[in-house]
Structure formats: C-alpha cells, structure tokens
Write a protein that holds these residues in place. Structure first.
Motif, PDB file in Angstrom:
ATOM      1  N   HIS A  25       4.992  -2.902   0.618  1.00  0.00           N
ATOM      2  CA  HIS A  25       4.641  -3.356   1.930  1.00  0.00           C
ATOM      3  C   HIS A  25       6.227  -3.947   2.302  1.00  0.00           C
ATOM      4  CE1 HIS A  25       2.679  -6.161   4.621  1.00  0.00           C
ATOM      5  NE2 HIS A  25       1.600  -5.489   4.243  1.00  0.00           N
ATOM      6  N   PRO A  26       6.133  -3.903   3.743  1.00  0.00           N
ATOM      7  CA  PRO A  26       7.331  -4.691   4.318  1.00  0.00           C
ATOM      8  C   PRO A  26       7.691  -6.044   4.192  1.00  0.00           C
ATOM      9  CG  PRO A  26       5.949  -3.904   6.232  1.00  0.00           C
ATOM     10  CD  PRO A  26       5.321  -3.323   4.852  1.00  0.00           C
ATOM     11  N   GLU A  27       6.633  -6.704   3.674  1.00  0.00           N
ATOM     12  CA  GLU A  27       6.758  -8.127   3.253  1.00  0.00           C
ATOM     13  C   GLU A  27       7.887  -8.212   2.026  1.00  0.00           C
ATOM     14  OE1 GLU A  27       3.175 -10.214   3.212  1.00  0.00           O
ATOM     15  OE2 GLU A  27       2.735  -9.575   5.209  1.00  0.00           O
ATOM     16  N   CYS A  28       8.059  -7.256   1.567  1.00  0.00           N
ATOM     17  CA  CYS A  28       8.989  -7.238   0.484  1.00  0.00           C
ATOM     18  C   CYS A  28      10.437  -7.498   0.743  1.00  0.00           C
ATOM     19  CB  CYS A  28       8.860  -6.092  -0.502  1.00  0.00           C
ATOM     20  SG  CYS A  28       7.157  -5.736  -1.484  1.00  0.00           S
ATOM     21  N   ASN A  29      11.235  -7.905   0.060  1.00  0.00           N
ATOM     22  CA  ASN A  29      12.655  -8.278   0.488  1.00  0.00           C
ATOM     23  C   ASN A  29      13.459  -6.856   0.618  1.00  0.00           C
ATOM     24  OD1 ASN A  29      14.456  -7.818  -2.055  1.00  0.00           O
ATOM     25  ND2 ASN A  29      13.217  -9.709  -2.695  1.00  0.00           N
ATOM     26  N   TYR A  60       8.329   4.960   0.611  1.00  0.00           N
ATOM     27  CA  TYR A  60       7.525   4.798   1.745  1.00  0.00           C
ATOM     28  C   TYR A  60       7.217   3.252   1.867  1.00  0.00           C
ATOM     29  CZ  TYR A  60       3.926   5.086   5.166  1.00  0.00           C
ATOM     30  OH  TYR A  60       3.080   4.982   6.332  1.00  0.00           O
ATOM     31  N   ILE A  61       7.394   2.996   3.164  1.00  0.00           N
ATOM     32  CA  ILE A  61       7.108   1.410   3.444  1.00  0.00           C
ATOM     33  C   ILE A  61       6.086   1.565   4.507  1.00  0.00           C
ATOM     34  CG2 ILE A  61       8.115  -0.699   4.512  1.00  0.00           C
ATOM     35  CD1 ILE A  61      10.670   0.466   3.353  1.00  0.00           C
ATOM     36  N   GLY A  62       4.730   0.618   4.324  1.00  0.00           N
ATOM     37  CA  GLY A  62       3.854   0.463   5.369  1.00  0.00           C
ATOM     38  C   GLY A  62       2.916  -0.593   5.109  1.00  0.00           C
ATOM     39  N   SER A  63       1.897  -0.646   5.940  1.00  0.00           N
ATOM     40  CA  SER A  63       0.991  -1.790   5.878  1.00  0.00           C
ATOM     41  C   SER A  63       0.102  -1.289   4.731  1.00  0.00           C
ATOM     42  CB  SER A  63       0.132  -1.798   7.174  1.00  0.00           C
ATOM     43  OG  SER A  63      -1.050  -0.595   7.416  1.00  0.00           O
ATOM     44  N   LYS A 101       1.403  12.456  -8.198  1.00  0.00           N
ATOM     45  CA  LYS A 101       0.188  11.931  -9.017  1.00  0.00           C
ATOM     46  C   LYS A 101       0.509  10.582  -9.352  1.00  0.00           C
ATOM     47  CE  LYS A 101      -2.566  15.920  -8.931  1.00  0.00           C
ATOM     48  NZ  LYS A 101      -3.416  15.850  -7.833  1.00  0.00           N
ATOM     49  N   GLU A 102       1.488  10.113  -9.107  1.00  0.00           N
ATOM     50  CA  GLU A 102       1.570   8.586  -9.827  1.00  0.00           C
ATOM     51  C   GLU A 102       2.199   8.007  -8.844  1.00  0.00           C
ATOM     52  OE1 GLU A 102       2.666   8.375 -13.901  1.00  0.00           O
ATOM     53  OE2 GLU A 102       2.747  10.563 -13.888  1.00  0.00           O
ATOM     54  N   PHE A 103       2.024   6.648  -8.823  1.00  0.00           N
ATOM     55  CA  PHE A 103       2.557   5.764  -7.612  1.00  0.00           C
ATOM     56  C   PHE A 103       2.881   4.317  -8.355  1.00  0.00           C
ATOM     57  CE2 PHE A 103       0.442   8.840  -5.498  1.00  0.00           C
ATOM     58  CZ  PHE A 103       1.261   9.504  -4.295  1.00  0.00           C
ATOM     59  N   ILE A 104       3.981   3.635  -7.796  1.00  0.00           N
ATOM     60  CA  ILE A 104       4.360   2.451  -8.482  1.00  0.00           C
ATOM     61  C   ILE A 104       4.143   1.574  -7.135  1.00  0.00           C
ATOM     62  CG2 ILE A 104       5.943   0.785  -9.172  1.00  0.00           C
ATOM     63  CD1 ILE A 104       7.275   3.225 -10.518  1.00  0.00           C
ATOM     64  N   ILE A 105       3.217   0.563  -7.278  1.00  0.00           N
ATOM     65  CA  ILE A 105       2.535  -0.052  -5.953  1.00  0.00           C
ATOM     66  C   ILE A 105       3.448  -1.408  -5.613  1.00  0.00           C
ATOM     67  CG2 ILE A 105       0.609  -0.890  -4.695  1.00  0.00           C
ATOM     68  CD1 ILE A 105       0.720   2.009  -5.216  1.00  0.00           C
ATOM     69  N   GLY A 106       4.030  -1.619  -4.476  1.00  0.00           N
ATOM     70  CA  GLY A 106       4.665  -2.706  -4.299  1.00  0.00           C
ATOM     71  C   GLY A 106       3.895  -3.692  -3.313  1.00  0.00           C
ATOM     72  N   THR A 107       2.579  -3.974  -3.439  1.00  0.00           N
ATOM     73  CA  THR A 107       1.737  -5.023  -2.467  1.00  0.00           C
ATOM     74  C   THR A 107       0.910  -5.525  -3.513  1.00  0.00           C
ATOM     75  OG1 THR A 107       0.980  -5.315  -0.452  1.00  0.00           O
ATOM     76  CG2 THR A 107       0.159  -3.253  -1.605  1.00  0.00           C
ATOM     77  N   GLU A 108       0.033  -5.999  -2.902  1.00  0.00           N
ATOM     78  CA  GLU A 108      -0.980  -7.001  -3.712  1.00  0.00           C
ATOM     79  C   GLU A 108      -1.965  -5.982  -4.478  1.00  0.00           C
ATOM     80  OE1 GLU A 108      -3.962 -10.064  -4.682  1.00  0.00           O
ATOM     81  OE2 GLU A 108      -4.091  -8.008  -3.651  1.00  0.00           O
ATOM     82  N   MET A 109      -2.387  -6.643  -5.405  1.00  0.00           N
ATOM     83  CA  MET A 109      -3.085  -5.594  -6.484  1.00  0.00           C
ATOM     84  C   MET A 109      -4.336  -5.061  -5.821  1.00  0.00           C
ATOM     85  SD  MET A 109      -4.586  -8.628  -9.048  1.00  0.00           S
ATOM     86  CE  MET A 109      -3.075  -8.640  -9.862  1.00  0.00           C
TER      87      MET A 109
END
Ligand code: 13P
Ligand code: SF4
Length: 305
Positions: free
Chosen positions: A199-203, A212-215, A229-237
């Motif tokens: 998510h673009p709220e990360c630094n 990929y960056i998005g809402s 098939k696998e993703f590391i998620i950088g936003t709230e759980m």
C-alpha cells in the motif's frame, strides 16, 4: 449468541429498516461477510453517494463514516464504534490547515481522504490511495504550488512517480510506516517464490521493493488476476480475508505481524449488531462545515469517473 444468530437478526433488520452495511477491507472477516458492500475508501464513498437505503451503517473508522455523511446528508449514517479513529487523520488539525490556507491563498490543497471534515473544508480536492496519482497529475497542469497531506508517504510516492513537486504535510500511518525494509527482506528469504505488493502508505524504501503498489481494492484485484501463487502483503492484515476468499489456491503472507490497525479492529460483530438494532452512534456534521467540506469530496468523485 452465535454468529449465525446475529447474522439472522442483522439481515432481518436490514430489510425492515432499509439499511445498508458498508465495510472497509480492514474490518474483521465476520463483519466483511455480513456487509452489503466491502471496498476501499474510494469505492465506499462512491457507494455511499449512490445508495437508496435510509440508513448506512459504516463499519470502518470515523473519517470514512463522515465522508459517507457528507455525501448523503439526509441519510442516517451510523458508526458502530464512535471511538474508531485514524491516527493519520489526527495528524492534521483544523487550526493548522486553516492557517496554511490563509497564508497560502493560491496554493492548491489536495487532501487525503483520511482527514476530518473540519480539515476538508480547506481543500480543493480529496484523493484516496486509488486515485491520488491521477488527481495530482491533473492539478499539476495548473502550474501552481500544491500542498498534499496528511500522508507524507503517499505524497512522496506520487512525487517519485510523476515528477510533480508537492509541499508535504508531516503525517503518516503508524501501522504502514512501521514496516521496515528488513521485514520485506526477511519475508522474501522465507518465501522466495512470493511477490511483494504494498500500500502506498508504506515508506518509499519499502515501496521500492514492491512489484505492485495500490489501494486495498487494487491489491486484491492484482493478486486475483495474477498467475503467481504466493504473495507477501504490505498492508493491514484485514485484506487477506478477501484475498483468500477470492483465491483459495493462492498463499498470502503478511510482511510484518505489526500490520494490524487497532482502530479498525475496535469494531466487533456485537457492535454492528447493537448499532443497527438500536440505531445508535449517528454521525452529525456541523451544517456550515459540511457545506464547505463536501465540495472537495464531490470534486474527487467527479475526477474519478
Ligand atoms: P484504501 O483507500 O486503500 O482502502 O486505504 C484506506 C486506509 O486507511 C489505508 O490505511
Ligand atoms: Fe488510519 Fe492507518 Fe488505520 Fe488506515 S491503517 S485507518 S491510515 S491508522
């Protein structure tokens, strides 16, 4: 009372009262599952502006319910837990943005939707994480100075992407801003076949590692369309609930266990149940404030068609 019993009553009251339940993707799965519509900030605002329902129960945080009320002033908008706020929205106060506006009358103020209605009064247009780049580009053509706030991270990301120069407010989301590059590197070592999305709220350092960056909504759509098939998620759980529902064959790993928004998680199914049953926790906005604040939200919706 069991979850199923609560669902039965909630569905009954929704019909009887002509109510709609809107929920953000960061809400608990139990709430997302009973909602009529789950979305990101933009989609929820669009939904709130179009619904025929008489009551909107907004499962999210205060600024989201306030935005719904600005767009549907005649409807009863209820927020199940009144204390559910947004740490970032609280990083801009009305006194400071009013002073900025007075001292910079020619500056365009673009305001992240994560802000209070009192602050929105001074903005030219609102943005969300899904339309910020397009709207900032649109205003950059006017060649005037632009202030963007309160989220300095999304603002820095926009500047990096479009060569637009912005004045940035010094706000941020403590949850997203807390993700470190080492969290991403550790997760990538642990899951070498997974793709990191954020998510673009990360630094900016963290965002530079993302493919990929998005809402929230855009991240869910991205993993759903992807062949990976696998993703590391950088936003709230909370987003993982919908990701797993839509993609039972794919795996999702949260980049850091700290990605939990305690404000969003204040709302429990019981709170939604009691709120709809008793029609409590109605959102009210001062009429003069609302008249001015709605303009920047309307402008955003017009530019997001
Ligand atoms: P979205 O608009 O991407 O759903 O984000 C809202 C939010 O508060 C992110 O922290
Ligand atoms: Fe606000 Fe951050 Fe929670 Fe989003 S995740 S609602 S920006 S505190």
């Amino acid at each position: 009372m069991t979850k199923e019993e609560m669902y039965l009553d909630i569905n009954k009251w929704k019909k009887e009262k002509n109510a709609i339940i809107l929920a953000h993707y960061y809400q608990d799965g139990d709430i997302q599952d009973i909602a009529d519509y789950v979305g990101d900030s933009l989609a929820l605002a669009q939904k709130a502006s179009k619904t025929d329902a008489k009551i909107i129960v907004f499962c999210g945080v205060h600024f989201m319910a306030e935005t719904a009320k600005l767009l549907s002033p005649k409807k009863k908008v209820l927020l199940p837990v009144m204390e559910a706020g947004c740490v970032m929205a609280d990083m801009m106060n009305e006194k400071d943005i009013k002073k900025y506006r007075e001292e910079n009358p020619d500056t365009i103020i673009l305001m992240y939707v994560n802000s209070t209605a009192a602050c929105k009064q001074y903005a030219d247009c609102c943005v969300t994480s899904s339309n910020a780049l397009g709207i900032i580009d649109y205003y950059a053509k006017e060649g005037k100075k632009i202030l963007y706030g309160p989220d300095k991270n999304l603002g820095s990301y926009a500047m990096k992407n479009s060569n637009v120069q912005l004045d940035l407010w010094n706000g941020f989301c403590g949850i997203h801003n807390g993700v470190k590059v080492s969290d991403v590197e550790d997760a990538m070592k642990l899951h070498p076949n997974a793709e990191f999305i954020a998510h673009p709220e990360c630094n900016l350092d963290v965002l530079s590692k993302a493919s990929y960056i998005g809402s929230t909504k855009q991240l869910i759509e991205y993993v759903t369309k992807s062949d990976k098939k696998e993703f590391i998620i950088g936003t709230e759980m909370g987003v993982i609930h919908e990701m797993e529902k839509k993609n039972p064959d794919k795996k999702f790993y949260l980049v850091s266990p700290r990605l939990k928004c305690y404000e969003m998680k204040l709302t429990r199914l019981e709170d939604l149940y009691n709120c709809l049953k008793n029609e409590t926790n109605e959102i009210f906005i001062d009429e003069e404030v609302a008249k001015k604040a709605v303009k920047c939200v309307d402008k955003m919706l017009e530019l997001s068609k």
